[in-house]
Design an enzyme around this catalytic site. Structure first.
Site, short mmCIF file in Angstrom:
data_model
loop_
_atom_site.label_atom_id
_atom_site.label_comp_id
_atom_site.label_asym_id
_atom_site.label_seq_id
_atom_site.Cartn_x
_atom_site.Cartn_y
_atom_site.Cartn_z
N GLU A 43 39.35 -39.93 49.88
CA GLU A 43 38.47 -39.69 51.01
C GLU A 43 37.73 -38.37 50.76
OE1 GLU A 43 38.97 -38.03 55.48
OE2 GLU A 43 40.37 -39.63 54.92
N LYS A 127 43.60 -42.64 62.67
CA LYS A 127 44.02 -41.46 61.92
C LYS A 127 44.77 -40.56 62.92
CE LYS A 127 42.01 -37.33 59.73
NZ LYS A 127 40.75 -36.70 59.28
#
Length: 200
Positions: A43, A127
């Site tokens: 990411e 998340k």
């Protein structure tokens, strides 16, 4: 790569590298070590210099899943090749945009209210951020009233507690600052050893 394929990769690989550097080349150097040693989900945070250029370059690697994090401009990240989008909080515009591109959007949430709001826009993977404000048992606590949700704890997840989070039922985990610290302190060989320990 279709949304369902990306989510399958996240679930099967379990580990997402979420790190920052002060320049593009250092980021790429670390990424190559991670990729060559089997950590293939990365990411790229928007706070990294030349983030979209990094995304564009890493998305050329085979079998590597590249996402964009800390996103303010999700459309340019997707155009650069990001196959999933992550943000520190929930944003309904990003949810709609990601859905139109068939790209998974994983918003950061801390409260049940935030999670319910995100779920109403199709975000059923959350998340959990910052994870150091929670414990691994929090996964089951949240899934009690919200069984449709899966969680990716990020922020404070490291070598010492990674397995605890996975054992608690996390879909995957995001590991960040520890990667850069190991590289800066121990170099390429230290980072290789670290990745191998994580994967084992």
């Amino acid at each position: 790569m279709k949304s369902v394929q990306v989510l399958n990769e996240l679930q099967s690989n379990k580990l997402i590298a979420v790190y920052r550097t002060t320049d593009k080349q250092k980021y790429i150097d670390i990424a190559q070590i991670l990729i060559n040693n089997g950590l293939k989900i990365i990411e790229v945070t928007a706070t990294t210099p030349q983030a979209n250029e990094i995304i564009r370059e890493l998305s050329q690697y085979e079998d590597v899943v590249v996402g964009a994090g800390t996103i303010l401009d999700s459309e340019s990240a997707i155009e650069a090749g990001a196959t999933f989008i992550v943000s520190p909080g929930f944003d309904k515009y990003t949810a709609k945009l990601a859905n139109s591109y068939d790209v998974p959007y994983i918003p950061g949430c801390m409260t049940v209210t935030e999670m319910i709001n995100a779920s109403q826009y199709g975000c059923n993977i959350i998340k959990l951020f910052p994870a150091n404000q929670f414990s691994p048992k929090s996964i089951k606590d949240f899934q009690g009233p919200l069984p449709q949700l899966e969680f990716i704890p990020t922020g404070g997840v490291d070598r010492a507690n990674a397995q605890d989070w996975l054992d608690a039922g996390s879909l995957a985990i995001g590991i960040g600052s520890e990667i850069t610290k190991i590289y800066e302190k121990e170099g390429s060989s230290g980072l290789r050893k670290y990745v191998q320990e994580l994967l084992n």
